[in-house]
Design a protein around this motif. Sequence first.
Motif, PDB file in Angstrom:
ATOM      1  N   ALA A   1     -65.902 -62.120   8.830  1.00  0.00           N
ATOM      2  CA  ALA A   1     -66.891 -61.958   7.592  1.00  0.00           C
ATOM      3  C   ALA A   1     -67.848 -61.185   8.066  1.00  0.00           C
ATOM      4  O   ALA A   1     -68.465 -61.372   9.434  1.00  0.00           O
ATOM      5  CB  ALA A   1     -67.301 -63.231   7.261  1.00  0.00           C
ATOM      6  N   ASP A   2     -68.423 -60.171   7.177  1.00  0.00           N
ATOM      7  CA  ASP A   2     -69.841 -59.164   7.506  1.00  0.00           C
ATOM      8  C   ASP A   2     -69.433 -58.149   8.391  1.00  0.00           C
ATOM      9  O   ASP A   2     -70.291 -57.753   8.836  1.00  0.00           O
ATOM     10  CB  ASP A   2     -70.928 -59.935   7.747  1.00  0.00           C
ATOM     11  N   VAL A   3     -68.212 -57.920   8.958  1.00  0.00           N
ATOM     12  CA  VAL A   3     -67.911 -56.962   9.901  1.00  0.00           C
ATOM     13  C   VAL A   3     -66.911 -55.948   9.299  1.00  0.00           C
ATOM     14  O   VAL A   3     -65.918 -56.311   8.860  1.00  0.00           O
ATOM     15  CB  VAL A   3     -67.336 -57.730  11.222  1.00  0.00           C
ATOM     16  N   TYR A   4     -67.315 -54.780   9.414  1.00  0.00           N
ATOM     17  CA  TYR A   4     -66.578 -53.821   8.501  1.00  0.00           C
ATOM     18  C   TYR A   4     -66.164 -52.644   9.885  1.00  0.00           C
ATOM     19  O   TYR A   4     -66.714 -52.510  10.975  1.00  0.00           O
ATOM     20  CB  TYR A   4     -67.530 -53.142   7.575  1.00  0.00           C
ATOM     21  N   ALA A   5     -65.347 -51.966   9.628  1.00  0.00           N
ATOM     22  CA  ALA A   5     -64.811 -50.752  10.259  1.00  0.00           C
ATOM     23  C   ALA A   5     -64.309 -49.423   9.560  1.00  0.00           C
ATOM     24  O   ALA A   5     -64.088 -49.574   8.462  1.00  0.00           O
ATOM     25  CB  ALA A   5     -63.417 -51.214  11.074  1.00  0.00           C
ATOM     26  N   ALA A   6     -64.864 -48.379  10.175  1.00  0.00           N
ATOM     27  CA  ALA A   6     -64.696 -47.213   9.626  1.00  0.00           C
ATOM     28  C   ALA A   6     -64.331 -46.039  10.376  1.00  0.00           C
ATOM     29  O   ALA A   6     -64.725 -46.234  11.753  1.00  0.00           O
ATOM     30  CB  ALA A   6     -65.935 -46.661   8.573  1.00  0.00           C
ATOM     31  N   GLY A   7     -63.731 -44.770  10.254  1.00  0.00           N
ATOM     32  CA  GLY A   7     -63.546 -43.789  11.094  1.00  0.00           C
ATOM     33  C   GLY A   7     -62.165 -43.952  11.638  1.00  0.00           C
ATOM     34  O   GLY A   7     -61.175 -44.702  11.469  1.00  0.00           O
ATOM     35  N   ASP A   8     -62.239 -43.255  12.886  1.00  0.00           N
ATOM     36  CA  ASP A   8     -60.916 -43.141  13.556  1.00  0.00           C
ATOM     37  C   ASP A   8     -60.260 -44.369  13.889  1.00  0.00           C
ATOM     38  O   ASP A   8     -58.969 -44.589  14.314  1.00  0.00           O
ATOM     39  CB  ASP A   8     -61.205 -42.449  14.965  1.00  0.00           C
ATOM     40  N   ILE A   9     -60.864 -45.627  14.079  1.00  0.00           N
ATOM     41  CA  ILE A   9     -60.327 -47.026  14.276  1.00  0.00           C
ATOM     42  C   ILE A   9     -59.852 -47.632  13.209  1.00  0.00           C
ATOM     43  O   ILE A   9     -59.156 -48.548  13.315  1.00  0.00           O
ATOM     44  CB  ILE A   9     -61.198 -47.796  15.114  1.00  0.00           C
ATOM     45  N   ALA A  10     -60.183 -47.244  11.980  1.00  0.00           N
ATOM     46  CA  ALA A  10     -59.930 -48.171  10.831  1.00  0.00           C
ATOM     47  C   ALA A  10     -58.285 -47.876  10.260  1.00  0.00           C
ATOM     48  O   ALA A  10     -57.993 -46.701  10.083  1.00  0.00           O
ATOM     49  CB  ALA A  10     -60.942 -48.026   9.671  1.00  0.00           C
ATOM     50  N   ARG A  11     -57.588 -49.014  10.153  1.00  0.00           N
ATOM     51  CA  ARG A  11     -56.224 -48.923   9.537  1.00  0.00           C
ATOM     52  C   ARG A  11     -56.461 -49.570   8.249  1.00  0.00           C
ATOM     53  O   ARG A  11     -56.521 -50.825   8.176  1.00  0.00           O
ATOM     54  CB  ARG A  11     -55.173 -49.574  10.419  1.00  0.00           C
ATOM     55  N   TRP A  12     -56.264 -48.820   6.978  1.00  0.00           N
ATOM     56  CA  TRP A  12     -56.781 -49.283   5.799  1.00  0.00           C
ATOM     57  C   TRP A  12     -55.410 -49.095   4.853  1.00  0.00           C
ATOM     58  O   TRP A  12     -54.470 -48.476   4.861  1.00  0.00           O
ATOM     59  CB  TRP A  12     -57.827 -48.692   5.091  1.00  0.00           C
ATOM     60  N   PRO A  13     -55.226 -49.896   3.812  1.00  0.00           N
ATOM     61  CA  PRO A  13     -54.183 -49.908   2.828  1.00  0.00           C
ATOM     62  C   PRO A  13     -54.364 -48.671   2.116  1.00  0.00           C
ATOM     63  O   PRO A  13     -54.778 -48.707   1.081  1.00  0.00           O
ATOM     64  CB  PRO A  13     -54.311 -51.299   1.939  1.00  0.00           C
ATOM     65  N   ASP A  14     -53.253 -47.796   2.202  1.00  0.00           N
ATOM     66  CA  ASP A  14     -53.223 -46.254   1.480  1.00  0.00           C
ATOM     67  C   ASP A  14     -52.388 -46.537   0.339  1.00  0.00           C
ATOM     68  O   ASP A  14     -50.991 -46.889   0.653  1.00  0.00           O
ATOM     69  CB  ASP A  14     -52.839 -45.385   2.364  1.00  0.00           C
ATOM     70  N   LYS A  15     -52.733 -46.120  -0.839  1.00  0.00           N
ATOM     71  CA  LYS A  15     -51.823 -46.137  -1.882  1.00  0.00           C
ATOM     72  C   LYS A  15     -51.167 -44.944  -2.105  1.00  0.00           C
ATOM     73  O   LYS A  15     -50.062 -44.878  -2.739  1.00  0.00           O
ATOM     74  CB  LYS A  15     -52.823 -46.137  -3.468  1.00  0.00           C
ATOM     75  N   ILE A  16     -51.552 -43.906  -1.434  1.00  0.00           N
ATOM     76  CA  ILE A  16     -50.389 -42.626  -1.764  1.00  0.00           C
ATOM     77  C   ILE A  16     -49.111 -42.939  -1.011  1.00  0.00           C
ATOM     78  O   ILE A  16     -47.913 -42.884  -1.356  1.00  0.00           O
ATOM     79  CB  ILE A  16     -51.183 -41.561  -1.052  1.00  0.00           C
ATOM     80  N   THR A  17     -49.151 -43.417   0.248  1.00  0.00           N
ATOM     81  CA  THR A  17     -48.043 -43.762   1.197  1.00  0.00           C
ATOM     82  C   THR A  17     -47.313 -45.108   0.998  1.00  0.00           C
ATOM     83  O   THR A  17     -46.349 -45.430   1.191  1.00  0.00           O
ATOM     84  CB  THR A  17     -48.368 -43.564   2.713  1.00  0.00           C
ATOM     85  N   GLY A  18     -48.292 -46.003   0.298  1.00  0.00           N
ATOM     86  CA  GLY A  18     -47.917 -47.282   0.192  1.00  0.00           C
ATOM     87  C   GLY A  18     -47.815 -47.997   1.499  1.00  0.00           C
ATOM     88  O   GLY A  18     -47.409 -49.343   1.588  1.00  0.00           O
ATOM     89  N   GLU A  19     -48.550 -47.668   2.430  1.00  0.00           N
ATOM     90  CA  GLU A  19     -48.555 -48.427   3.779  1.00  0.00           C
ATOM     91  C   GLU A  19     -50.083 -48.420   4.265  1.00  0.00           C
ATOM     92  O   GLU A  19     -50.940 -47.575   3.839  1.00  0.00           O
ATOM     93  CB  GLU A  19     -47.618 -47.532   4.753  1.00  0.00           C
ATOM     94  N   ALA A  20     -50.194 -49.025   5.421  1.00  0.00           N
ATOM     95  CA  ALA A  20     -51.488 -49.142   6.138  1.00  0.00           C
ATOM     96  C   ALA A  20     -51.566 -47.837   7.056  1.00  0.00           C
ATOM     97  O   ALA A  20     -50.515 -47.778   7.817  1.00  0.00           O
ATOM     98  CB  ALA A  20     -51.657 -50.351   6.912  1.00  0.00           C
ATOM     99  N   ILE A  21     -52.672 -47.114   7.119  1.00  0.00           N
ATOM    100  CA  ILE A  21     -52.735 -45.999   7.873  1.00  0.00           C
ATOM    101  C   ILE A  21     -54.073 -45.986   8.297  1.00  0.00           C
ATOM    102  O   ILE A  21     -55.020 -46.659   8.133  1.00  0.00           O
ATOM    103  CB  ILE A  21     -52.355 -44.640   6.802  1.00  0.00           C
ATOM    104  N   ARG A  22     -53.972 -44.937   9.336  1.00  0.00           N
ATOM    105  CA  ARG A  22     -55.135 -44.726  10.187  1.00  0.00           C
ATOM    106  C   ARG A  22     -55.172 -42.985  10.514  1.00  0.00           C
ATOM    107  O   ARG A  22     -54.171 -42.770  10.742  1.00  0.00           O
ATOM    108  CB  ARG A  22     -55.114 -45.278  11.553  1.00  0.00           C
ATOM    109  N   VAL A  23     -56.262 -42.620  10.137  1.00  0.00           N
ATOM    110  CA  VAL A  23     -56.481 -41.037   9.861  1.00  0.00           C
ATOM    111  C   VAL A  23     -57.544 -40.400  10.609  1.00  0.00           C
ATOM    112  O   VAL A  23     -58.776 -41.142  10.637  1.00  0.00           O
ATOM    113  CB  VAL A  23     -56.467 -40.548   8.575  1.00  0.00           C
TER     114      VAL A  23
END
Length: 508
Positions: free
Chosen positions: A387-409
């Motif tokens: 809770a209250d901890v977010y991640a962004a950038g090179d470390i973040a792996r998020w649910p991507d709607k384009i590929t339908g997968e969790a990705i890290r970019v």
Amino acid sequence: MSENGQKDGPDFARGVEAGTLVAGVPLRGHVGGEPAMMVWTGDEVFVIGADCTHYHGPLDEGLVVGDTIRCPWHHACFSLRTGVALRAPAFDALPRWRVEQRDGRIYASGKVETHAGPAPVSAPRSVVIVGAGAAGFAAAHALRAEGYDGVIEMIGADPAQPYDRPNLSKDYLAGTAQPEWLPLRDPAWYRDNGVLLRLGRKVETLDPVAKRLTLEGGEAVSFDALLLATGAEPVRLPIPGADRPNVFYLRSVADSDRIIAACARAKRVAVIGASFIGLEVAASLRTRGLDVHVVAPEAVPMARILGPELGAHVRKLHETRGVVFHLEDTAIEIGEAGLTLGKGGALPADFVVIGVGVRPNLALAEAAGLATDKGVLVDEYLMTSAADVYAAGDIARWPDKITGEAIRVEHWVVAERQGQTAARNILGRRERFDAAPFFWSQHYDQAISYVGHAPSWDRCEISGDPASGDCAAVFYKGERKLAVATLGRDLESLKAEEAFEKAIGALV
């Protein structure tokens, strides 16, 4: 004005005939000599600055979407109504003018000031950002732009203030960009906006339950909300000699400065890796007049990402500038005067630059017990498993709607946009991260724009001729369009981005 100082187009202060405007097509002009554009969209006409506040791209050549306009160069997005930069990589607002209509003509009158948004109704007392790169800076900037007046602390292992990292392998390394161009803001901005910088400091531990960090040396830092933006570090080659003083990696401004210093006493350089970074380094060092040799295991540079046609074009582009490729080969040892190649033989070099990828800095998150899997797992709002901890950038792996997968970019613009979204969600905005990934790569006088994400694909459709610098490559997996790469087709790239966003919106 244009680059040569001449005024472009009509002076909007003197008015233009209403009939000269075309809906959704910006008209470039000026207001008393200051570059401006007039845009008719919907039932309204707007007059705002004509040049992007990022790299001064010509916004009149961009794409109007609703009451916004997008930059053709690096896809920054601005509000036509307020001039505010809505999406990175631009942060500064555009100037804007009042619009008056009378006697069939449209006029720009006095400038209108842009103000920060109202303070959020509910916000944490303190926000700590671990990482002073793209995502970290964008988050701090967005917090203040959203009216947040609480404590902001930014902790970064790099001793330098946040800077324009993409420039390190491009113009800065080539010697065509000045050092003062690199900082994202001057020191006064942090002081004036109450952003406390703790630079050259490493965070040793994170306790997400107690909401406390421990810095190297034992100092404790408490937080109400935390953004992890620890970035990535270069992959180190496990070969003999890779730790020699004539071997360089490129990640920080200090790394770039060390390479620049080595150029002064060198004639020949070897670049290991035909990645985007590796080839941008090759182009920059050729611009400095060095003999450049590139060693890489693939048969066609970047074919996995760009496809064989564009990859072959990139290779030829470099070869015509004098770069020599050693493909389908590897370096197995680095000596004082060069490389030993896997296929046999030696490659002389005064120094070596290694660019074979990066890996995310996950140690802090893993030790804290956050959910990780090839990255820090986040939801669509970029919140981690704590809770209250977010991640962004090179470390973040998020649910991507384009590929339908969790990705890290590992893209600069993605990191900045995630930092902005995370900041707004820290303030309770509940904003989904739904931007289509975007990056650009510069090779001499040619830029490649890439929208979407295609880690693997089974079909690539090419339109146009890469050799002419005017083409597009569309990547599919089955019937799903995953990404679009373009040369010389900025508007097409922007339209592809908009199409991806509409597709994402339809899936939410």
